[in-house]
Design a protein around this motif. Structure first.
Motif, PDB file in Angstrom:
ATOM      1  N   LYS A   1     -10.080   1.180  -0.965  1.00  0.00           N
ATOM      2  CA  LYS A   1      -9.839   2.329  -1.846  1.00  0.00           C
ATOM      3  C   LYS A   1     -10.159   1.982  -3.303  1.00  0.00           C
ATOM      4  CE  LYS A   1      -6.525   4.567   1.124  1.00  0.00           C
ATOM      5  NZ  LYS A   1      -5.159   4.936   1.399  1.00  0.00           N
TER       6      LYS A   1
ATOM      7  N   ILE B   1     -13.816   2.990  -4.437  1.00  0.00           N
ATOM      8  CA  ILE B   1     -14.294   4.380  -4.374  1.00  0.00           C
ATOM      9  C   ILE B   1     -15.130   4.744  -5.595  1.00  0.00           C
ATOM     10  CG2 ILE B   1     -13.604   6.815  -4.386  1.00  0.00           C
ATOM     11  CD1 ILE B   1     -11.265   5.990  -2.513  1.00  0.00           C
ATOM     12  N   GLN B   2     -14.598   4.547  -6.768  1.00  0.00           N
ATOM     13  CA  GLN B   2     -15.315   4.952  -7.986  1.00  0.00           C
ATOM     14  C   GLN B   2     -16.617   4.169  -8.147  1.00  0.00           C
ATOM     15  OE1 GLN B   2     -13.037   4.692 -11.611  1.00  0.00           O
ATOM     16  NE2 GLN B   2     -14.588   5.760 -12.791  1.00  0.00           N
TER      17      GLN B   2
ATOM     18  N   GLU C   1     -19.111   5.612  -5.689  1.00  0.00           N
ATOM     19  CA  GLU C   1     -19.563   6.935  -6.133  1.00  0.00           C
ATOM     20  C   GLU C   1     -20.589   6.819  -7.257  1.00  0.00           C
ATOM     21  OE1 GLU C   1     -15.684   9.739  -5.105  1.00  0.00           O
ATOM     22  OE2 GLU C   1     -15.791   8.754  -7.069  1.00  0.00           O
TER      23      GLU C   1
ATOM     24  N   LYS D   1     -14.412   9.121  -0.821  1.00  0.00           N
ATOM     25  CA  LYS D   1     -12.958   8.974  -0.643  1.00  0.00           C
ATOM     26  C   LYS D   1     -12.569   9.180   0.820  1.00  0.00           C
ATOM     27  CE  LYS D   1      -8.594  10.485  -2.632  1.00  0.00           C
ATOM     28  NZ  LYS D   1      -7.964  11.357  -3.638  1.00  0.00           N
ATOM     29  N   GLU D   2     -13.133  10.201   1.432  1.00  0.00           N
ATOM     30  CA  GLU D   2     -12.819  10.511   2.830  1.00  0.00           C
ATOM     31  C   GLU D   2     -13.376   9.460   3.788  1.00  0.00           C
ATOM     32  OE1 GLU D   2     -14.681  13.715   5.707  1.00  0.00           O
ATOM     33  OE2 GLU D   2     -13.365  14.661   4.225  1.00  0.00           O
TER      34      GLU D   2
ATOM     35  N   ILE E   1     -14.179   6.144   3.010  1.00  0.00           N
ATOM     36  CA  ILE E   1     -14.121   4.776   2.481  1.00  0.00           C
ATOM     37  C   ILE E   1     -13.884   3.724   3.569  1.00  0.00           C
ATOM     38  CG2 ILE E   1     -11.652   4.806   1.872  1.00  0.00           C
ATOM     39  CD1 ILE E   1     -14.555   3.217  -0.167  1.00  0.00           C
TER      40      ILE E   1
END
Length: 147
Positions: A10, A13-14, A17, A31-32, A34
Motif C-alpha cells: 500500500k 500506491i502513489q 500511480e 489502489k484496488e 495493489i
C-alpha cells in the motif's frame, strides 16, 4: 546498480500511480489492484518497472507492464518470472495479454507467449477487453501463456 523485484505494498500506491502516469498508461485503479502488482526498483528505491494482472475467471490478464529505460534485460526476465509464479500460486489456468503494438509481439514471445486468434481467447478475457475497449480503435493482438 542492483535491482530488486518485490510485491508492491500500500505504501507504493502513489509511486506506482506517478510511474504509470509518466508512461501515459490507460486508467488503472492501482489502489484496488495493489495486491496484484510486482515492481522492480533500483537500490535508491526508484521504480524501474511494474507489472500487474487482473483475474478473469480461471485466467489472468496481464496489466500495467511499464519499463523505464534503466530497467535491465535480466531484471525484466526476473520480473516476468515472478509474475508467472505469482499467477500460478493463485491457481490461474492461462495468462493472456493484449497489445495494440504489433512490434511488441517478438518481445513477448521471448517469454513463451504465443499469438492466439480472437476466437481462441477465453470469454472472460474478451468480456473484460470489450468493457474497457480501445478509445483509439486500435487493433488488438492477443497472446497467451499456459501456466
Amino acid at each position: 546498480m542492483p535491482e530488486t523485484i518485490r510485491h508492491a505494498t500500500k505504501q507504493d500506491i502513489q509511486l506506482i500511480e506517478q510511474f504509470l502516469q509518466r508512461a501515459v498508461v490507460g486508467k488503472t485503479n492501482v489502489k484496488e489492484a495493489i495486491d496484484r502488482f510486482i515492481i522492480m526498483e533500483n537500490d535508491r528505491g526508484e521504480l524501474l518497472a511494474t507489472i500487474s494482472f487482473q483475474p478473469c475467471g480461471e485466467d489472468a490478464l496481464l496489466r500495467s507492464l511499464v519499463m523505464s529505460s534503466d530497467a535491465t534485460q535480466q531484471g525484466i526476465i526476473h520480473l516476468f518470472s515472478a509474475m508467472v509464479e505469482f499467477i500460478h500460486s493463485k491457481n490461474m489456468r492461462d495468462i493472456y495479454l493484449v497489445t495494440s503494438t504489433g512490434s511488441a509481439i517478438p518481445f513477448f514471445k521471448l517469454f513463451h507467449f504465443a499469438e492466439v486468434e480472437s476466437n481462441d481467447v477465453a470469454v472472460d478475457i474478451k468480456e473484460k477487453i470489450k468493457v474497457e475497449g480501445s478509445p483509439t480503435g486500435d487493433i488488438f493482438y492477443y497472446m497467451k501463456y499456459s501456466v
